[in-house]
Design a protein around this motif. Structure first.
Motif, PDB file in Angstrom:
ATOM      1  N   ALA A  78       0.726  -1.228   0.085  1.00  0.00           N
ATOM      2  CA  ALA A  78       0.024  -0.114   0.004  1.00  0.00           C
ATOM      3  C   ALA A  78       0.833   1.219  -0.033  1.00  0.00           C
ATOM      4  O   ALA A  78       0.520   1.976  -0.672  1.00  0.00           O
ATOM      5  CB  ALA A  78      -0.804   0.069   1.123  1.00  0.00           C
ATOM      6  N   LEU A  79       2.120   1.269   0.530  1.00  0.00           N
ATOM      7  CA  LEU A  79       3.028   2.248   0.416  1.00  0.00           C
ATOM      8  C   LEU A  79       3.841   2.440  -0.659  1.00  0.00           C
ATOM      9  O   LEU A  79       4.535   3.245  -0.682  1.00  0.00           O
ATOM     10  CB  LEU A  79       3.669   2.515   2.083  1.00  0.00           C
ATOM     11  CG  LEU A  79       3.248   2.997   3.256  1.00  0.00           C
ATOM     12  CD1 LEU A  79       1.921   2.756   3.645  1.00  0.00           C
ATOM     13  CD2 LEU A  79       4.181   3.197   4.147  1.00  0.00           C
ATOM     14  N   HIS A  80       3.862   1.285  -1.266  1.00  0.00           N
ATOM     15  CA  HIS A  80       4.836   1.151  -2.566  1.00  0.00           C
ATOM     16  C   HIS A  80       6.256   1.021  -1.901  1.00  0.00           C
ATOM     17  O   HIS A  80       6.963   1.609  -2.709  1.00  0.00           O
ATOM     18  CB  HIS A  80       4.430   2.363  -3.447  1.00  0.00           C
ATOM     19  CG  HIS A  80       4.931   1.979  -4.968  1.00  0.00           C
ATOM     20  ND1 HIS A  80       4.487   0.752  -5.536  1.00  0.00           N
ATOM     21  CD2 HIS A  80       5.740   2.500  -5.639  1.00  0.00           C
ATOM     22  CE1 HIS A  80       5.009   0.944  -6.714  1.00  0.00           C
ATOM     23  NE2 HIS A  80       5.637   2.036  -7.010  1.00  0.00           N
ATOM     24  N   CYS A  81       6.543   0.338  -0.898  1.00  0.00           N
ATOM     25  CA  CYS A  81       7.780   0.072  -0.488  1.00  0.00           C
ATOM     26  C   CYS A  81       8.254  -1.423  -0.079  1.00  0.00           C
ATOM     27  O   CYS A  81       8.658  -1.778   0.791  1.00  0.00           O
ATOM     28  CB  CYS A  81       8.075   0.968   0.555  1.00  0.00           C
ATOM     29  SG  CYS A  81       7.057   0.443   2.143  1.00  0.00           S
ATOM     30  N   MET A  82       7.504  -2.374  -0.950  1.00  0.00           N
ATOM     31  CA  MET A  82       7.775  -3.743  -0.953  1.00  0.00           C
ATOM     32  C   MET A  82       9.171  -3.959  -1.334  1.00  0.00           C
ATOM     33  O   MET A  82       9.730  -3.625  -2.363  1.00  0.00           O
ATOM     34  CB  MET A  82       6.779  -4.352  -1.840  1.00  0.00           C
ATOM     35  CG  MET A  82       5.591  -4.743  -0.935  1.00  0.00           C
ATOM     36  SD  MET A  82       4.389  -5.803  -2.275  1.00  0.00           S
ATOM     37  CE  MET A  82       5.090  -7.383  -2.134  1.00  0.00           C
ATOM     38  N   ALA A  83       9.769  -4.976  -0.696  1.00  0.00           N
ATOM     39  CA  ALA A  83      11.055  -5.493  -1.205  1.00  0.00           C
ATOM     40  C   ALA A  83      10.655  -6.270  -2.381  1.00  0.00           C
ATOM     41  O   ALA A  83       9.646  -6.934  -2.557  1.00  0.00           O
ATOM     42  CB  ALA A  83      11.439  -6.422  -0.060  1.00  0.00           C
ATOM     43  N   ALA A  84      11.351  -6.394  -3.446  1.00  0.00           N
ATOM     44  CA  ALA A  84      12.434  -5.712  -3.584  1.00  0.00           C
ATOM     45  C   ALA A  84      12.371  -4.346  -4.288  1.00  0.00           C
ATOM     46  O   ALA A  84      13.273  -3.735  -4.899  1.00  0.00           O
ATOM     47  CB  ALA A  84      13.521  -6.654  -4.580  1.00  0.00           C
ATOM     48  N   ASP A  85      11.113  -4.113  -4.709  1.00  0.00           N
ATOM     49  CA  ASP A  85      10.889  -2.748  -5.292  1.00  0.00           C
ATOM     50  C   ASP A  85      11.684  -1.609  -4.633  1.00  0.00           C
ATOM     51  O   ASP A  85      12.366  -0.852  -5.265  1.00  0.00           O
ATOM     52  CB  ASP A  85       9.523  -2.594  -5.671  1.00  0.00           C
ATOM     53  CG  ASP A  85       8.831  -3.783  -6.391  1.00  0.00           C
ATOM     54  OD1 ASP A  85       9.514  -4.043  -7.359  1.00  0.00           O
ATOM     55  OD2 ASP A  85       7.751  -4.119  -6.117  1.00  0.00           O
ATOM     56  N   GLU A  86      11.596  -1.552  -3.296  1.00  0.00           N
ATOM     57  CA  GLU A  86      12.035  -0.541  -2.464  1.00  0.00           C
ATOM     58  C   GLU A  86      13.523  -0.415  -2.617  1.00  0.00           C
ATOM     59  O   GLU A  86      13.925   0.710  -2.914  1.00  0.00           O
ATOM     60  CB  GLU A  86      11.605  -0.877  -1.100  1.00  0.00           C
ATOM     61  CG  GLU A  86      12.433  -0.145   0.127  1.00  0.00           C
ATOM     62  CD  GLU A  86      13.709  -0.824   0.329  1.00  0.00           C
ATOM     63  OE1 GLU A  86      14.718  -0.124   0.435  1.00  0.00           O
ATOM     64  OE2 GLU A  86      13.813  -1.948   0.508  1.00  0.00           O
ATOM     65  N   ASP A  87      14.120  -1.282  -2.536  1.00  0.00           N
ATOM     66  CA  ASP A  87      15.613  -1.016  -2.727  1.00  0.00           C
ATOM     67  C   ASP A  87      16.108  -0.872  -4.176  1.00  0.00           C
ATOM     68  O   ASP A  87      16.960  -0.169  -4.547  1.00  0.00           O
ATOM     69  CB  ASP A  87      16.297  -2.190  -1.946  1.00  0.00           C
ATOM     70  CG  ASP A  87      16.101  -3.579  -2.397  1.00  0.00           C
ATOM     71  OD1 ASP A  87      14.990  -3.885  -2.847  1.00  0.00           O
ATOM     72  OD2 ASP A  87      16.820  -4.546  -2.352  1.00  0.00           O
ATOM     73  N   ASN A  88      15.049  -1.500  -5.071  1.00  0.00           N
ATOM     74  CA  ASN A  88      15.680  -1.174  -6.498  1.00  0.00           C
ATOM     75  C   ASN A  88      15.511   0.408  -6.944  1.00  0.00           C
ATOM     76  O   ASN A  88      16.062   1.070  -7.500  1.00  0.00           O
ATOM     77  CB  ASN A  88      14.693  -2.019  -7.327  1.00  0.00           C
ATOM     78  CG  ASN A  88      15.271  -3.408  -7.133  1.00  0.00           C
ATOM     79  OD1 ASN A  88      16.345  -3.963  -7.016  1.00  0.00           O
ATOM     80  ND2 ASN A  88      14.297  -4.303  -7.630  1.00  0.00           N
ATOM     81  N   MET A  89      14.146   0.861  -6.356  1.00  0.00           N
ATOM     82  CA  MET A  89      13.989   2.274  -6.513  1.00  0.00           C
ATOM     83  C   MET A  89      15.053   3.232  -5.851  1.00  0.00           C
ATOM     84  O   MET A  89      15.404   4.275  -6.417  1.00  0.00           O
ATOM     85  CB  MET A  89      12.399   2.606  -6.042  1.00  0.00           C
ATOM     86  CG  MET A  89      11.297   1.959  -6.675  1.00  0.00           C
ATOM     87  SD  MET A  89       9.723   2.826  -6.187  1.00  0.00           S
ATOM     88  CE  MET A  89       9.299   1.349  -5.126  1.00  0.00           C
TER      89      MET A  89
END
Length: 150
Positions: A78-89
């Protein structure tokens, strides 16, 4: 109110009541509604810089916010900070060119006045650069191991 407190309120008031029953997936339209609500609550993409549509939270402050998001199985989505997306961003924010950031970290439609949404992309670091959605780049001088999609 701190961002961690706002995240706690958002998860309690919006995410938890909207969770699907155990064993069911979060439907794409339900996730979109959660992302829109996160934007309204001011907790969307806490880890991404404000110039790219996030909250600009420093790495040292991520744990408190991410812990609050983790009180729901779907909080980080919901916050758009799921792993692995968070560290990729985060990686792309640090090393990508402005053009690459525009292409991979912002969506084609703003979520609000002057705001753009960090995109969800999956990146895999490989021997010759970074694989992002099917295209490999990073083997040329100046690429800083940042991928461009084919």
């Amino acid at each position: 109110m701190t961002l961690a407190e706002a995240t706690r309120r958002f998860v309690r008031d919006v995410v938890l009541p909207g969770e699907p029953p155990p064993g069911q997936h979060l439907a794409a339209d339900a996730r979109r509604r959660l992302l829109d609500a996160a934007e309204e609550y001011g907790v969307f993409a806490p880890h991404v810089g404000t110039e790219l549509g996030g909250r600009g939270l420093g790495v040292q402050d991520w744990p408190a916010v991410f812990q609050e998001a983790g009180c729901s199985a779907f909080g980080s989505a919901a916050l758009h900070c799921m792993a692995a997306d968070e560290d990729n961003m985060h990686l792309l924010e640090l090393v990508a060119t402005t053009d690459q950031q525009e292409r991979y970290l912002t969506s084609p439609r703003p979520l609000g006045p002057g705001r753009r949404s960090p995109r969800r992309r999956r990146a895999v670091v490989g021997g010759h650069g970074v694989l992002l959605g099917g295209g490999v780049r990073g083997d040329r001088p100046g690429d800083a191991a940042v991928a461009a999609m084919a």
